[in-house]
Design an enzyme around this catalytic site. Structure first.
Site, PDB file in Angstrom:
ATOM      1  N   CYS A  87       0.839  -1.204   0.000  1.00  0.00           N
ATOM      2  CA  CYS A  87       0.000   0.000   0.000  1.00  0.00           C
ATOM      3  C   CYS A  87       0.874   1.254   0.000  1.00  0.00           C
ATOM      4  O   CYS A  87       1.576   1.495  -0.967  1.00  0.00           O
ATOM      5  CB  CYS A  87      -1.002  -0.024   1.143  1.00  0.00           C
ATOM      6  SG  CYS A  87      -2.316   1.196   0.916  1.00  0.00           S
ATOM      7  N   HIS A 186      -3.838  -4.546  -0.187  1.00  0.00           N
ATOM      8  CA  HIS A 186      -3.344  -5.110   1.077  1.00  0.00           C
ATOM      9  C   HIS A 186      -3.421  -6.631   0.997  1.00  0.00           C
ATOM     10  O   HIS A 186      -4.480  -7.200   1.270  1.00  0.00           O
ATOM     11  CB  HIS A 186      -4.212  -4.625   2.242  1.00  0.00           C
ATOM     12  CG  HIS A 186      -3.902  -3.232   2.666  1.00  0.00           C
ATOM     13  ND1 HIS A 186      -2.901  -2.928   3.538  1.00  0.00           N
ATOM     14  CD2 HIS A 186      -4.457  -2.051   2.317  1.00  0.00           C
ATOM     15  CE1 HIS A 186      -2.840  -1.616   3.729  1.00  0.00           C
ATOM     16  NE2 HIS A 186      -3.774  -1.059   2.996  1.00  0.00           N
ATOM     17  N   GLU A 188      -2.443  -8.802   3.028  1.00  0.00           N
ATOM     18  CA  GLU A 188      -2.783  -9.397   4.332  1.00  0.00           C
ATOM     19  C   GLU A 188      -4.281  -9.295   4.628  1.00  0.00           C
ATOM     20  O   GLU A 188      -4.763  -9.886   5.581  1.00  0.00           O
ATOM     21  CB  GLU A 188      -1.947  -8.741   5.437  1.00  0.00           C
ATOM     22  CG  GLU A 188      -2.357  -7.332   5.848  1.00  0.00           C
ATOM     23  CD  GLU A 188      -1.896  -6.211   4.919  1.00  0.00           C
ATOM     24  OE1 GLU A 188      -1.493  -6.507   3.775  1.00  0.00           O
ATOM     25  OE2 GLU A 188      -1.966  -5.038   5.326  1.00  0.00           O
TER      26      GLU A 188
END
Lengths: 206, 255
Positions: A87, A186, A188
């Site tokens: 990001c 993102h 994750e």
């Protein structure tokens, strides 16, 4: 034992990135160090630069840690360690970001970070969007949805853009140059797609 | 190649447990927040919203552990709100694992906190939560402190001000519809989505699957938030997405 350093420079949400990497790890013995200590960065086999927030404050956060930027450059340029920005961490790979008056990036992948226009659509670009691979790159899983939240986008050379996404405009979803890569989304937070992407990073041999 | 409309289960939390009140008063225990969030993420929730509804008016306990555990277990974004007073509060929640932080009463008290927060953490992490109640035809006023305190501030004008001050998203709750399951306040939604250019999350009133689509197609919402219909198993996330897709709304179908 694979040793990954997650750079902690005060830019939020390290738990999720750490947990995402642990979950994605193909081996059980992943050693994850969360640190801004140059020695830890130089020790690591792989380095991840997370980022939540604004380019300017993240850039300032990086520079306020003594020796951090130098250690990143040495690890990446001299030692060829695989490096992933996430990001704002991806945006920081650029030369320059124009958010909040402008500030310098890490100058690892040529480009500038500019405000999105999105053809008048609502901003930030927030939510799940398709990531389309532009090339057969070892980091990229089969096309899928990833979670984005940003109002600025990387503007770089076509040769460094390996995947794109579209929201009013087409912008880089993943950039890569040699051993350095960055994801605008993102991983994750991006379910199965994101986990596959992180696993690819942990196995990446650039 | 298109942005999907987000479906967001909301976990209202008091004292570390998920609760869902009817009109913010009658609270019913609906489970453990960490487990609920993980289950929703597995089921395909596009985002989880976590509101500590006791935080503005009681001693603020440490939410951060629950936030951290929730963020670690749920592979989707997490928005956290409740009792957020400053940019420092926001940073602490982001560091604990939140992806976005909602700010409500404090922003009404001083909208400059939105600017301070957006400079510190980026506008994309700053959600302005607005609790609005219909006070006259075509007029809605803001209530704070869990809906107990009237402010007399116009909700639509405030949403515009919030955007200007740095909010990256509006979480718009209709106090009249919250928990009553008769559908979102579409008139309120249209008024706010027409007035701002940031994403607006519709909240308050979802009782049937068509309500979700109505909020998007008729209200202009970028995301729909619901609690009761999911917490008590009335509908699954998949059923909700199928219903939205059947009405032509782009949704995420693989996870």
């Amino acid at each position: 034992m694979p040793n990954v350093c997650l750079i902690d420079y005060g830019a939020g949400n390290l738990h999720s990135a750490a947990r995402g990497l642990e979950r994605a790890s193909p081996t059980a013995d992943l050693k994850l160090t969360v640190s801004a200590d140059p020695a830890d960065i130089l020790d690591a086999d792989r380095i991840v630069l997370p980022g939540v927030g604004a380019f300017a404050s993240c850039s300032e956060g990086l520079r306020s840690r003594p020796g951090l930027e130098e250690a990143v450059h040495e690890a990446v340029r001299e030692r060829g360690r695989p490096f992933l920005g996430i990001c704002v961490g991806m945006q920081l790979l650029a030369d320059w970001g124009e958010e909040h008056g402008g500030s310098r990036g890490l100058e690892l992948i040529p480009g500038r970070v500019k405000a999105m226009k999105a053809d008048g659509l609502r901003l930030p670009h927030m939510g799940w969007n398709d990531v389309s691979s532009l090339t057969d790159h070892p980091l990229l899983p089969a096309n899928g949805d990833a979670y984005f939240v940003h109002s600025f986008a990387f503007d770089g050379a076509d040769e460094h853009v390996i995947a794109e996404a579209t929201y009013g405009e087409t912008f880089p979803a993943v950039v890569a140059k040699d051993n350095v890569a960055g994801a605008q989304f993102h991983p994750e937070k991006s379910g199965a797609y994101g986990q596959a992407f992180l696993r690819n990073f942990l196995e990446w041999k650039p | 190649m298109t942005l999907k409309t987000r479906l967001i289960p909301c976990l209202d939390v008091a004292n570390g447990r998920v609760v869902k009140g009817v009109n913010f008063v009658d609270l019913v225990d609906a489970g453990d927040p960490v487990q609920a969030a993980a289950a929703y993420a597995e089921a395909g929730a596009d985002e989880i919203c976590f509101l500590d509804i006791t935080a503005s008016h009681e001693d603020r306990g440490t939410l951060l552990d629950t936030v951290t555990k929730t963020a670690q277990e749920a592979l989707c974004p997490l928005t956290v709100g409740g009792g957020v007073r400053s940019a420092d509060d926001m940073k602490a929640l982001l560091r604990a694992g939140a992806d976005k932080v909602a700010i409500n009463s404090a922003a009404v008290r001083d909208p400059n906190v939105l600017t301070e927060a957006s400079l510190a953490v980026g506008a994309q992490c700053v959600v302005c939560a607005i609790d609005a109640k219909n006070v006259a035809p075509g007029r809605w006023a803001i209530f704070t402190h869990g809906g107990r305190k009237p402010t007399g501030i116009d909700a639509v004008a405030f949403a515009q001000q919030a955007e200007k001050k740095g909010a990256g998203e509006i979480l718009l709750t209709s106090m009249d519809r919250d928990g009553v399951k008769t559908g979102y306040d579409l008139e309120l939604l249209r008024a706010v989505t027409g007035a701002v250019n940031v994403p607006v999350i519709a909240s308050g009133g979802a009782g049937a699957l068509d309500h979700l689509s109505d909020a998007v197609l008729e209200g202009g919402a970028s995301a729909v938030l619901a609690a009761s219909i999911f917490h008590f198993g009335t509908y699954t996330i998949t059923e909700a997405k199928q219903a939205m897709e059947a009405r032509g709304i782009p949704v995420r179908r693989t996870w």
